[in-house]
Design a protein around this motif. Structure first.
Motif, PDB file in Angstrom:
ATOM      1  N   GLU A  95      10.072  56.814  63.068  1.00 32.92           N
ATOM      2  CA  GLU A  95      10.437  58.197  62.729  1.00 32.92           C
ATOM      3  C   GLU A  95      11.624  58.705  63.540  1.00 32.92           C
ATOM      4  O   GLU A  95      12.156  59.766  63.256  1.00 32.92           O
ATOM      5  CB  GLU A  95       9.241  59.134  62.917  1.00 32.92           C
ATOM      6  CG  GLU A  95       8.681  59.166  64.327  1.00 32.92           C
ATOM      7  CD  GLU A  95       7.487  60.081  64.449  1.00 32.92           C
ATOM      8  OE1 GLU A  95       7.106  60.724  63.445  1.00 32.92           O
ATOM      9  OE2 GLU A  95       6.910  60.157  65.560  1.00 32.92           O
ATOM     10  N   HIS A  96      12.059  57.956  64.539  1.00 36.74           N
ATOM     11  CA  HIS A  96      13.213  58.351  65.335  1.00 36.74           C
ATOM     12  C   HIS A  96      14.467  57.687  64.766  1.00 36.74           C
ATOM     13  O   HIS A  96      14.518  56.474  64.597  1.00 36.74           O
ATOM     14  CB  HIS A  96      13.039  57.950  66.795  1.00 36.74           C
ATOM     15  CG  HIS A  96      11.967  58.696  67.496  1.00 36.74           C
ATOM     16  ND1 HIS A  96      10.652  58.262  67.524  1.00 36.74           N
ATOM     17  CD2 HIS A  96      11.992  59.875  68.181  1.00 36.74           C
ATOM     18  CE1 HIS A  96       9.925  59.130  68.212  1.00 36.74           C
ATOM     19  NE2 HIS A  96      10.715  60.113  68.613  1.00 36.74           N
ATOM     20  N   ARG A 106       8.393  56.461  58.280  1.00 42.52           N
ATOM     21  CA  ARG A 106       8.435  55.397  57.281  1.00 42.52           C
ATOM     22  C   ARG A 106       7.741  54.155  57.837  1.00 42.52           C
ATOM     23  O   ARG A 106       7.907  53.822  59.012  1.00 42.52           O
ATOM     24  CB  ARG A 106       9.902  55.073  56.940  1.00 42.52           C
ATOM     25  CG  ARG A 106      10.047  53.990  55.896  1.00 42.52           C
ATOM     26  CD  ARG A 106      11.483  53.853  55.418  1.00 42.52           C
ATOM     27  NE  ARG A 106      12.268  52.894  56.175  1.00 42.52           N
ATOM     28  CZ  ARG A 106      13.230  53.202  57.019  1.00 42.52           C
ATOM     29  NH1 ARG A 106      13.523  54.472  57.263  1.00 42.52           N
ATOM     30  NH2 ARG A 106      13.917  52.266  57.654  1.00 42.52           N
ATOM     31  N   HIS A 107       6.963  53.501  56.996  1.00 42.39           N
ATOM     32  CA  HIS A 107       6.296  52.267  57.400  1.00 42.39           C
ATOM     33  C   HIS A 107       7.185  51.081  57.063  1.00 42.39           C
ATOM     34  O   HIS A 107       7.762  51.005  55.980  1.00 42.39           O
ATOM     35  CB  HIS A 107       4.944  52.122  56.698  1.00 42.39           C
ATOM     36  CG  HIS A 107       3.935  53.148  57.118  1.00 42.39           C
ATOM     37  ND1 HIS A 107       3.271  53.102  58.326  1.00 42.39           N
ATOM     38  CD2 HIS A 107       3.507  54.283  56.499  1.00 42.39           C
ATOM     39  CE1 HIS A 107       2.463  54.137  58.434  1.00 42.39           C
ATOM     40  NE2 HIS A 107       2.589  54.875  57.345  1.00 42.39           N
ATOM     41  N   ILE A 108       7.324  50.174  58.024  1.00 41.61           N
ATOM     42  CA  ILE A 108       8.110  48.968  57.812  1.00 41.61           C
ATOM     43  C   ILE A 108       7.307  47.743  58.230  1.00 41.61           C
ATOM     44  O   ILE A 108       6.291  47.854  58.921  1.00 41.61           O
ATOM     45  CB  ILE A 108       9.439  49.004  58.600  1.00 41.61           C
ATOM     46  CG1 ILE A 108       9.162  49.018  60.105  1.00 41.61           C
ATOM     47  CG2 ILE A 108      10.284  50.199  58.194  1.00 41.61           C
ATOM     48  CD1 ILE A 108      10.404  48.807  60.952  1.00 41.61           C
ATOM     49  N   VAL A 109       7.781  46.599  57.799  1.00 47.40           N
ATOM     50  CA  VAL A 109       7.137  45.322  58.125  1.00 47.40           C
ATOM     51  C   VAL A 109       8.131  44.463  58.885  1.00 47.40           C
ATOM     52  O   VAL A 109       9.307  44.373  58.510  1.00 47.40           O
ATOM     53  CB  VAL A 109       6.682  44.593  56.847  1.00 47.40           C
ATOM     54  CG1 VAL A 109       6.098  43.233  57.183  1.00 47.40           C
ATOM     55  CG2 VAL A 109       5.666  45.438  56.085  1.00 47.40           C
ATOM     56  N   ILE A 110       7.694  43.847  59.985  1.00 49.18           N
ATOM     57  CA  ILE A 110       8.544  42.931  60.734  1.00 49.18           C
ATOM     58  C   ILE A 110       7.790  41.624  60.955  1.00 49.18           C
ATOM     59  O   ILE A 110       6.548  41.605  60.949  1.00 49.18           O
ATOM     60  CB  ILE A 110       8.982  43.519  62.090  1.00 49.18           C
ATOM     61  CG1 ILE A 110       7.787  43.696  63.026  1.00 49.18           C
ATOM     62  CG2 ILE A 110       9.713  44.835  61.894  1.00 49.18           C
ATOM     63  CD1 ILE A 110       8.193  44.110  64.449  1.00 49.18           C
ATOM     64  N   PRO A 158      10.631  50.597  49.913  1.00 45.24           N
ATOM     65  CA  PRO A 158       9.872  51.189  51.024  1.00 45.24           C
ATOM     66  C   PRO A 158      10.408  50.752  52.385  1.00 45.24           C
ATOM     67  O   PRO A 158      10.390  51.534  53.340  1.00 45.24           O
ATOM     68  CB  PRO A 158       8.451  50.673  50.786  1.00 45.24           C
ATOM     69  CG  PRO A 158       8.387  50.379  49.323  1.00 45.24           C
ATOM     70  CD  PRO A 158       9.740  49.869  48.966  1.00 45.24           C
ATOM     71  N   GLN A 159      10.876  49.508  52.495  1.00 41.94           N
ATOM     72  CA  GLN A 159      11.399  49.012  53.766  1.00 41.94           C
ATOM     73  C   GLN A 159      12.723  49.679  54.116  1.00 41.94           C
ATOM     74  O   GLN A 159      12.952  50.071  55.264  1.00 41.94           O
ATOM     75  CB  GLN A 159      11.590  47.491  53.693  1.00 41.94           C
ATOM     76  CG  GLN A 159      11.995  46.840  55.010  1.00 41.94           C
ATOM     77  CD  GLN A 159      10.817  46.555  55.923  1.00 41.94           C
ATOM     78  OE1 GLN A 159       9.662  46.812  55.588  1.00 41.94           O
ATOM     79  NE2 GLN A 159      11.104  46.014  57.097  1.00 41.94           N
ATOM     80  N   LEU A 160      13.606  49.813  53.139  1.00 44.63           N
ATOM     81  CA  LEU A 160      14.917  50.410  53.389  1.00 44.63           C
ATOM     82  C   LEU A 160      14.834  51.911  53.598  1.00 44.63           C
ATOM     83  O   LEU A 160      15.650  52.499  54.309  1.00 44.63           O
ATOM     84  CB  LEU A 160      15.869  50.124  52.220  1.00 44.63           C
ATOM     85  CG  LEU A 160      16.265  48.667  51.963  1.00 44.63           C
ATOM     86  CD1 LEU A 160      17.207  48.587  50.779  1.00 44.63           C
ATOM     87  CD2 LEU A 160      16.908  48.050  53.189  1.00 44.63           C
TER      88      LEU A 160
END
Length: 440
Positions: free
Chosen positions: A246-247, A266-270, A394-396
């Motif tokens: 969120e930052h 935002r939710h991301i996957v790594i 969603p990732q971008l």
């Protein structure tokens, strides 16, 4: 005639009041204050430059600086071309004058044609300024030639919505051969170069962008606890880990407890392997790097103050122990000698991740099919559109229709073997480049 940007010194904060937000002001080379241009930037800072019926999100300081630079460039062109901005019209002057002069290189510092994305952004900002000036009564009404369009937004089908918009006519079309995405081997060599030339921390930041498609400001603003401190609380599925950021994210900002700007979550996957590398840096290397900042204090009192000072940003300079900025990251990313190609930037790292993710999902799906099953263009596009909505968008955090179509065209060519695999780098059209500002 040169135009210069200055940032006013703000008054100290008073108890109970939010801190003032700095807004740049513009002077010409003779130290004449440019009142209309500075008024426009203040309206831009408040999100009021587009009229009451089109209020926009509040821009960051970095965005305001970018808008001011574009505006100064336009004012310099007006002086150079001897067209007072109050008399400038869209087709006669902006498109057939300002834009063409940048395309030909006549109006550029190095006398060379500028990139399409740079030209379009400068002309866009000139349009915003002139339209605002018309509404403010500082010139006659400014009319922009535009066409209506629509765009589908939303990562999940249940949340999808269509928004209407107007697209400016006359924009410069990017040169496809100048917009490329490197191969995995090229990126691996480049990352090794970043580690050797710029250090482990910046290499880790570059790897994070390449493997997660986050924006460079989202990377620079990554917090110590963005990856949860307790490994037992990691949200792991297979070889991937899900977390939220969120930052530094784009969108409407709010002030956090520490008076820091926070954007939409935002939710991301790594990859789990990357998470382990970040965790190792955080636990063992970062404390040593931070001590460089502490030990650089000029006296014992300052050293004690620095010891107590809390720094929540994760990535620190190995030389100073201070947080690395998005500008520093962009500079080091682009300065490495062994770049995949000239123009390789953090923003293109997002497109690299998107393209390779789509191709990987296609290959996995293709391997599940029975041998001999025909792979058609419609089949590829249909599944890729689903992948774009469910995985890539969603990732971008954002993906527009134009970019979506570019991805789909590229995937068709790769999957159907229309061109040799090495030739696909030359076919990504309309992707925006990164000129150092925070966009996209």
């Amino acid at each position: 005639m040169l135009y210069l940007i200055f940032w006013p010194i703000l008054q100290q904060e008073r108890p109970g009041l939010l801190p003032e937000k700095p807004v740049p002001v513009i002077f010409d080379e003779n130290w004449v204050y440019q009142r209309p241009a500075s008024r426009y930037l203040r309206a831009r800072a408040r999100g009021e430059a587009f009229g009451e019926d089109q209020r926009t999100r509040i821009p960051t300081k970095q965005s305001l600086e970018t808008f001011a630079r574009y505006l100064c460039n336009f004012l310099e062109w007006c002086a150079w071309a001897r067209h007072p901005w109050g008399d400038v019209e869209y087709l006669d002057h902006l498109i057939n004058g300002y834009q063409r002069h940048m395309e030909s290189g006549i109006f550029s510092a190095e006398k060379r044609p500028l990139a399409a994305n740079t030209i379009n952004r400068r002309v866009d900002e000139a349009c915003h300024f002139l339209s605002w000036a018309g509404r403010a009564g500082l010139r006659r009404h400014f009319k922009i030639s535009a066409r209506a369009g629509s765009m589908a937004l939303g990562g999940m089908s249940s949340n999808r919505r269509t928004v209407e918009f107007n697209s400016r006519i006359g924009k410069v079309r990017p040169n496809p051969s100048a917009l490329r995405i490197p191969t995995e081997e090229q990126v691996a060599r480049w990352l090794r170069g970043v580690k050797i030339e710029k250090g482990l921390v910046k290499a880790l930041m570059c790897e994070l962008i390449i493997k997660s498609a986050i924006r460079r400001e989202e990377c620079a603003q990554w917090r110590i606890d963005t990856l949860p401190l307790d490994r037992n609380s990691w949200d792991v599925y297979g070889e991937k880990l899900t977390l939220s950021i969120e930052h530094g994210t784009k969108g409407s900002k709010r002030l956090g407890e520490l008076k820091e700007e926070i954007g939409p979550r935002r939710h991301i996957v790594i990859p789990l392997e990357l998470a382990e590398s970040i965790h190792h840096y955080r636990e063992f290397l970062r404390p040593k790097i931070r001590m460089k900042y502490v030990n650089a204090a000029i006296n014992s009192n300052e050293r004690r103050r620095r010891l107590k000072q809390v720094e929540n940003r994760l990535f620190l300079s190995e030389h100073t122990g201070l947080p690395l900025t998005g500008k520093q990251l962009w500079k080091d990313w682009t300065e490495v000698k062994n770049k995949p190609y000239s123009g390789w930037s953090p923003h293109l790292g997002r497109h690299y991740w998107s393209c390779h993710t789509l191709l990987k999902l296609h290959r996995e799906r293709e391997n599940l099919l029975a041998t001999g099953c025909a792979i058609t263009s419609d089949w590829i596009v249909g599944n890729a559109q689903s992948d774009l909505l469910m995985v890539v968008q969603p990732q971008l955090g954002h993906i527009d229709v134009q970019t979506t179509n570019v991805y789909l065209r590229w995937l068709q060519k790769m999957a159907l073997g229309i061109k040799h695999a090495d030739d696909w780098m030359n076919n990504l059209e309309d992707l925006p480049s990164d000129a150092g500002g925070e966009h996209g």
